[in-house]
Design a protein around this motif. Structure first.
Motif, PDB file in Angstrom:
ATOM      1  N   MET A 163       0.855  -1.194   0.000  1.00  0.00           N
ATOM      2  CA  MET A 163       0.000   0.000   0.000  1.00  0.00           C
ATOM      3  C   MET A 163       0.884   1.235   0.000  1.00  0.00           C
ATOM      4  SD  MET A 163      -1.337  -0.066   3.896  1.00  0.00           S
ATOM      5  CE  MET A 163      -1.397  -1.806   4.123  1.00  0.00           C
ATOM      6  N   THR A 164       0.294   2.322  -0.454  1.00  0.00           N
ATOM      7  CA  THR A 164       1.067   3.563  -0.429  1.00  0.00           C
ATOM      8  C   THR A 164       1.081   4.092   1.004  1.00  0.00           C
ATOM      9  OG1 THR A 164      -0.853   4.946  -0.821  1.00  0.00           O
ATOM     10  CG2 THR A 164       0.300   4.137  -2.751  1.00  0.00           C
TER      11      THR A 164
ATOM     12  N   GLU B  47     -18.790  -3.929   2.786  1.00  0.00           N
ATOM     13  CA  GLU B  47     -17.408  -4.362   2.962  1.00  0.00           C
ATOM     14  C   GLU B  47     -17.202  -5.781   2.476  1.00  0.00           C
ATOM     15  OE1 GLU B  47     -16.924  -3.741   7.055  1.00  0.00           O
ATOM     16  OE2 GLU B  47     -17.036  -1.568   6.878  1.00  0.00           O
ATOM     17  N   PHE B  48     -18.291  -6.552   2.352  1.00  0.00           N
ATOM     18  CA  PHE B  48     -18.135  -7.914   1.858  1.00  0.00           C
ATOM     19  C   PHE B  48     -18.060  -7.944   0.337  1.00  0.00           C
ATOM     20  CE2 PHE B  48     -18.299  -9.697   5.786  1.00  0.00           C
ATOM     21  CZ  PHE B  48     -19.490  -9.552   6.472  1.00  0.00           C
ATOM     22  N   VAL B  49     -18.813  -7.086  -0.300  1.00  0.00           N
ATOM     23  CA  VAL B  49     -18.844  -7.084  -1.760  1.00  0.00           C
ATOM     24  C   VAL B  49     -17.706  -6.211  -2.260  1.00  0.00           C
ATOM     25  CG1 VAL B  49     -20.213  -6.549  -3.776  1.00  0.00           C
ATOM     26  CG2 VAL B  49     -21.325  -7.401  -1.743  1.00  0.00           C
ATOM     27  N   LEU B  50     -16.729  -6.832  -2.886  1.00  0.00           N
ATOM     28  CA  LEU B  50     -15.538  -6.102  -3.314  1.00  0.00           C
ATOM     29  C   LEU B  50     -15.722  -5.627  -4.741  1.00  0.00           C
ATOM     30  CD1 LEU B  50     -13.197  -8.859  -2.011  1.00  0.00           C
ATOM     31  CD2 LEU B  50     -13.397  -6.624  -0.994  1.00  0.00           C
ATOM     32  N   LYS B  51     -15.460  -4.362  -4.954  1.00  0.00           N
ATOM     33  CA  LYS B  51     -15.595  -3.853  -6.317  1.00  0.00           C
ATOM     34  C   LYS B  51     -14.379  -4.285  -7.114  1.00  0.00           C
ATOM     35  CE  LYS B  51     -17.981   0.339  -4.936  1.00  0.00           C
ATOM     36  NZ  LYS B  51     -17.790   0.100  -3.528  1.00  0.00           N
ATOM     37  N   ASN B  52     -14.613  -4.641  -8.354  1.00  0.00           N
ATOM     38  CA  ASN B  52     -13.503  -5.136  -9.169  1.00  0.00           C
ATOM     39  C   ASN B  52     -12.416  -4.108  -9.362  1.00  0.00           C
ATOM     40  OD1 ASN B  52     -14.127  -7.801  -9.712  1.00  0.00           O
ATOM     41  ND2 ASN B  52     -15.623  -7.221 -11.248  1.00  0.00           N
ATOM     42  N   THR B  53     -12.789  -2.837  -9.372  1.00  0.00           N
ATOM     43  CA  THR B  53     -11.772  -1.815  -9.584  1.00  0.00           C
ATOM     44  C   THR B  53     -10.904  -1.627  -8.350  1.00  0.00           C
ATOM     45  OG1 THR B  53     -13.477  -0.274  -8.918  1.00  0.00           O
ATOM     46  CG2 THR B  53     -13.055  -0.483 -11.267  1.00  0.00           C
ATOM     47  N   LYS B  55     -10.133  -4.144  -6.104  1.00  0.00           N
ATOM     48  CA  LYS B  55      -9.541  -5.378  -5.588  1.00  0.00           C
ATOM     49  C   LYS B  55      -8.092  -5.446  -6.002  1.00  0.00           C
ATOM     50  CE  LYS B  55     -12.231  -8.693  -7.111  1.00  0.00           C
ATOM     51  NZ  LYS B  55     -12.945  -9.951  -7.321  1.00  0.00           N
ATOM     52  N   THR B  56      -7.188  -5.533  -5.034  1.00  0.00           N
ATOM     53  CA  THR B  56      -5.792  -5.774  -5.392  1.00  0.00           C
ATOM     54  C   THR B  56      -5.289  -6.903  -4.511  1.00  0.00           C
ATOM     55  OG1 THR B  56      -4.851  -4.315  -3.731  1.00  0.00           O
ATOM     56  CG2 THR B  56      -5.395  -3.328  -5.844  1.00  0.00           C
ATOM     57  N   THR B 412      -6.791 -20.791   7.638  1.00  0.00           N
ATOM     58  CA  THR B 412      -7.177 -22.013   6.939  1.00  0.00           C
ATOM     59  C   THR B 412      -8.398 -21.795   6.057  1.00  0.00           C
ATOM     60  OG1 THR B 412      -8.266 -22.556   9.000  1.00  0.00           O
ATOM     61  CG2 THR B 412      -6.245 -23.709   8.499  1.00  0.00           C
ATOM     62  N   LEU B 413      -9.127 -20.714   6.284  1.00  0.00           N
ATOM     63  CA  LEU B 413     -10.272 -20.395   5.441  1.00  0.00           C
ATOM     64  C   LEU B 413      -9.792 -19.346   4.448  1.00  0.00           C
ATOM     65  CD1 LEU B 413     -13.398 -20.767   5.209  1.00  0.00           C
ATOM     66  CD2 LEU B 413     -13.615 -18.802   6.686  1.00  0.00           C
ATOM     67  N   TRP B 414      -9.846 -19.663   3.182  1.00  0.00           N
ATOM     68  CA  TRP B 414      -9.301 -18.734   2.196  1.00  0.00           C
ATOM     69  C   TRP B 414     -10.051 -17.422   2.267  1.00  0.00           C
ATOM     70  CZ3 TRP B 414      -8.511 -21.672  -3.053  1.00  0.00           C
ATOM     71  CH2 TRP B 414      -7.677 -22.768  -2.820  1.00  0.00           C
ATOM     72  N   SER B 415      -9.302 -16.346   2.196  1.00  0.00           N
ATOM     73  CA  SER B 415      -9.946 -15.045   2.341  1.00  0.00           C
ATOM     74  C   SER B 415      -9.244 -14.020   1.473  1.00  0.00           C
ATOM     75  CB  SER B 415      -9.891 -14.626   3.813  1.00  0.00           C
ATOM     76  OG  SER B 415     -10.139 -13.265   3.948  1.00  0.00           O
ATOM     77  N   TYR B 416      -9.926 -12.932   1.200  1.00  0.00           N
ATOM     78  CA  TYR B 416      -9.322 -11.831   0.479  1.00  0.00           C
ATOM     79  C   TYR B 416      -8.419 -11.072   1.445  1.00  0.00           C
ATOM     80  CZ  TYR B 416      -8.928  -7.316  -1.828  1.00  0.00           C
ATOM     81  OH  TYR B 416      -8.441  -6.173  -2.373  1.00  0.00           O
ATOM     82  N   PRO B 417      -7.235 -10.628   1.011  1.00  0.00           N
ATOM     83  CA  PRO B 417      -6.353  -9.905   1.939  1.00  0.00           C
ATOM     84  C   PRO B 417      -6.836  -8.483   2.164  1.00  0.00           C
ATOM     85  CG  PRO B 417      -5.310 -10.121  -0.198  1.00  0.00           C
ATOM     86  CD  PRO B 417      -6.569 -10.913  -0.272  1.00  0.00           C
ATOM     87  N   PHE B 418      -7.737  -8.321   3.107  1.00  0.00           N
ATOM     88  CA  PHE B 418      -8.271  -6.998   3.376  1.00  0.00           C
ATOM     89  C   PHE B 418      -7.189  -6.087   3.913  1.00  0.00           C
ATOM     90  CE2 PHE B 418     -12.647  -7.458   2.495  1.00  0.00           C
ATOM     91  CZ  PHE B 418     -12.943  -8.783   2.700  1.00  0.00           C
ATOM     92  N   ARG B 419      -7.256  -4.834   3.510  1.00  0.00           N
ATOM     93  CA  ARG B 419      -6.191  -3.912   3.869  1.00  0.00           C
ATOM     94  C   ARG B 419      -6.674  -2.831   4.806  1.00  0.00           C
ATOM     95  NH1 ARG B 419      -4.159  -1.195  -1.201  1.00  0.00           N
ATOM     96  NH2 ARG B 419      -6.006   0.007  -0.784  1.00  0.00           N
TER      97      ARG B 419
END
Lengths: 207, 491
Positions: A163-164, B47-53, B55-56, B412-419
């Protein structure tokens, strides 16, 4: 405690106010005296001094020497507390925490970064008081870059990878960790947004 | 929706009534579903629904753990301070220690951190790499817990400390929950635990009780596993007819008309292969099949999707439906699962915006003042794998007490790396917490310290049990309706 209503103000406002509760008094005094004059001349805008809120005690109108004394006392106490920890968050002097997280609004016009601003030097020296030795291999590096690297290495604000610095600063702000105002000012400046060296973390390109 | 029903009661019918000419002025009572508000709580669901733009995947998972600890640490500290401040053990006053590594030997203190359990039986990729020879294929196990050999540790930004003691062994803990422990350091450097505290139930919004006399139900069903082939279970069509009010007598129709919302919670699509492709696998056909590069589209079986689409479209005309993905559904596998794309169900898509909605997994609802948190069951199934017991309701209750609905993510539960925020942290306790695709139907009410009352429901798989759960919105009572064919042996 009433915060300066930063987030609610429209972007077209020409005043240059920043949330006060998160500042050190040192910066505040400098802003009032030095920055106003320099910025006024550069941007040509009429800038008003900060209206003191309940957070800053009546000492807001102190002379610089008093400010230094107070901050020196601050530094000493900080030094004792933090002598064991190298990367704890520097304790900003805030009288009361605020429950509402007001994310600072960036000004429309990006100001150019003044690399030689003495407040950066003073701030950096303050953060280095907790270190045992001087940082190595940093002779030719400007103070601004050193401040930003120190911000990266502060573990209290979380991981830096991916992140920045501005994103990390905003995340710390949102979580109520009170990240330093000085770093924010550097990051929203013109160079702070465009140059990779300032905008991205120190591991950018490596991880 | 108007449902016709004969005037006479369903128990006795006059024979003349059945075999007579239709009367012209005969009226039938109709049951209508009342309009109700059923909304998604956007401040949590966004916060659960991630926008495609946005998502990194450049950030690492450390951010997620950092966020979890930073948010939950003050909450646990508050509970721990209330419990332990002023307490003295062996004439020594206990005090709070800021960092896990700052504990001193012989001092009684309490620390807060994230639990990490080093499990010997957990599949570890590094073990597989370091092994030179493959001896036998690893046996797939249901559970990876090994209480004698598992090491429980507490971790925060400074480091980890090993937790020992009988108190900690008897507690239900998984990797990723944030707790406070009271104890002292032993000579070997481990932390001997005397007492442990969780954040406990988060504050709950008061429920607005409706003044009307009508009952309102929310129907929860999961594990439909619609396959669309000739072996489709009859129970599925019975279920949909019942929900539309077409099954049974007038009492059943009336009961069905009291259902104001249906939530289909996971695994609605079956992943069975179509019979056609099975024939193709015989040896003779195998030689003749042309070698196709890339994706062989003839192996796609569209029957499950079409069948489910028809069922949902019919149902959407009658009652508002929400479909939530499960671990076998055509959406992303990692948690939180994104809503199933409505393009897969084109007939139901016409009801999008009125009575049909595709939601994420997990999801928060507000139905007539009842706050509901629902998952497709993956976090509970994951916790099940790493602890000893099999009481699903206890796992769900403990999740609420940890104020985190998926503590094993991302370990152990695959998850999106929330920042920027950990969306699984519960800032509020729901009134109803359900987990779909569980092996059997279980329910109970738990009570929190501040008077919070939560109904926990483990929704069973419909394809195995034929059960749909109806929860009364006002009284929080849960009842189950079972569909079974005589002689199939289901109860």
């Amino acid at each position: 405690m009433v915060m300066a209503p930063q987030a609610k103000r429209s972007r077209s406002s020409s005043t240059n106010k920043k949330p006060l509760a998160k500042q050190v008094r040192l910066t505040d005094s400098f802003r009032q005296k030095k920055k106003l004059a320099s910025l006024q001349s550069v941007t040509g805008k009429k800038l008003q001094p900060h209206s003191p809120t309940e957070v800053i005690p009546p000492a807001a109108s102190q002379t610089p020497s008093d400010e230094f004394e107070e901050s020196a006392r601050e530094i000493e106490t900080e030094g004792e507390v933090e002598s064991q920890e190298l990367s704890a968050a520097p304790e900003e002097d805030v009288q009361k925490g605020t429950d509402e997280q007001v994310v600072p609004v960036e000004p429309e016009v990006e100001e150019p970064l003044d690399y030689d601003d003495p407040q950066y030097e003073a701030y950096f020296d303050k953060t280095q008081k907790v270190n045992i030795a001087a940082p190595i291999h940093q002779q030719g590096v400007s103070t601004v870059v050193r401040i930003l690297k120190n911000f990266d290495l502060t573990a209290a604000y979380g991981p830096t990878v991916g992140m920045t610095r501005l994103q990390r600063w905003r995340r710390a702000e949102k979580l109520g960790l009170k990240p330093p105002e000085v770093v924010y000012k550097i990051l929203i400046s013109k160079e702070g947004k465009s140059m990779d060296e300032l905008r991205e973390g120190y591991l950018y390109g490596q991880i | 929706m108007n449902i016709m029903a004969p005037v006479a009661s369903s128990s006795t019918l006059d024979i003349d009534y059945l075999l007579c000419d239709p009367k012209e002025d005969e009226t039938f009572p109709t049951f209508e579903r009342r309009a109700s508000s059923r909304e998604l709580i956007s401040k949590y669901n966004d916060e659960f629904v991630l926008k495609n733009t946005e998502k990194t995947y450049e950030q690492q998972y450390a951010s997620l753990y950092f966020l979890r600890l930073t948010v939950l640490k003050p909450r646990v500290s508050k509970v721990a301070a209330e419990a332990w401040n002023g307490m003295s053990i062996l004439n020594q006053e206990v005090k709070a220690v800021d960092r896990v590594l700052d504990v001193r030997q012989g001092e009684f203190c309490w620390i807060v951190g994230t639990v990490y359990i080093e499990m010997t039986l957990k599949p570890n990729i590094l073990d597989e790499i370091t092994k030179e020879f493959w001896t036998t294929a690893p046996i797939s196990k249901d559970k990876f817990a090994d209480p004698e050999n598992d090491a429980i540790m507490l971790e925060d930004e400074s480091g980890r400390v090993n937790l020992v003691g009988s108190t900690i062994k008897s507690e239900l803990l998984v990797t990723g929950c944030v707790v406070a422990v009271l104890g002292s350091e032993t000579t070997s450097g481990d932390f001997d635990v005397v007492d442990i505290r969780f954040p406990q139930l988060a504050p709950q919004l008061p429920r607005k009780m409706s003044t009307g006399h009508e009952r309102k139900y929310v129907a929860l069903v999961s594990g439909l596993e619609v396959s669309g082939d000739v072996h489709e279970s009859y129970e599925t069509s019975m279920l949909f007819e019942y929900l539309m009010g077409e099954l049974g007598g007038s009492d059943d129709s009336k009961h069905a008309s009291e259902i104001i919302h249906v939530i289909v919670a996971g695994n609605s699509f079956s992943n069975r292969r179509s019979p056609l492709s099975r024939d193709d696998e015989s040896p003779d056909n195998f030689q003749k099949k042309k070698k196709k590069y890339g994706y062989d589209s003839s192996s796609y079986n569209s029957k499950p999707t079409e069948a489910l689409d028809c069922l949902l479209a019919d149902l959407s005309a009658s009652v508002s439906v929400d479909i939530m993905p499960g671990d076998q559904d055509p959406t992303n596998y990692s948690y939180p699962q994104q809503p199933i794309n409505a393009a897969l169900v084109p007939r139901s898509r016409r009801f999008l915006g009125s009575s049909f909605r595709s939601v994420s997994n997990p999801c928060w609802w507000d139905i007539e003042g009842l706050r509901i948190l629902g998952t497709g069951g993956q976090p509970i199934d994951d916790i099940f794998k790493y602890i000893e017991g099999d009481d699903r309701l206890q796992m769900m209750e403990t999740c609420l007490r940890w104020q985190h609905c998926a503590p094993t993510a991302p370990d152990t539960l695959w998850s999106y790396p929330f920042r920027d925020c950990d969306p699984f942290i519960l800032n509020e306790t729901p009134h109803l917490f359900f987990a779909g695709n569980q092996p059997e139907f279980k329910t109970k009410i738990i009570v929190g310290e501040d008077g919070q009352r939560v109904r926990l429901v483990a929704v069973p798989k419909f394809s195995e049990t034929g059960k749909v759960v109806l929860v009364d919105v006002d009284s929080l009572a849960a009842e189950v309706v079972t569909f079974a064919l005589n002689g199939t042996g289901r109860d």
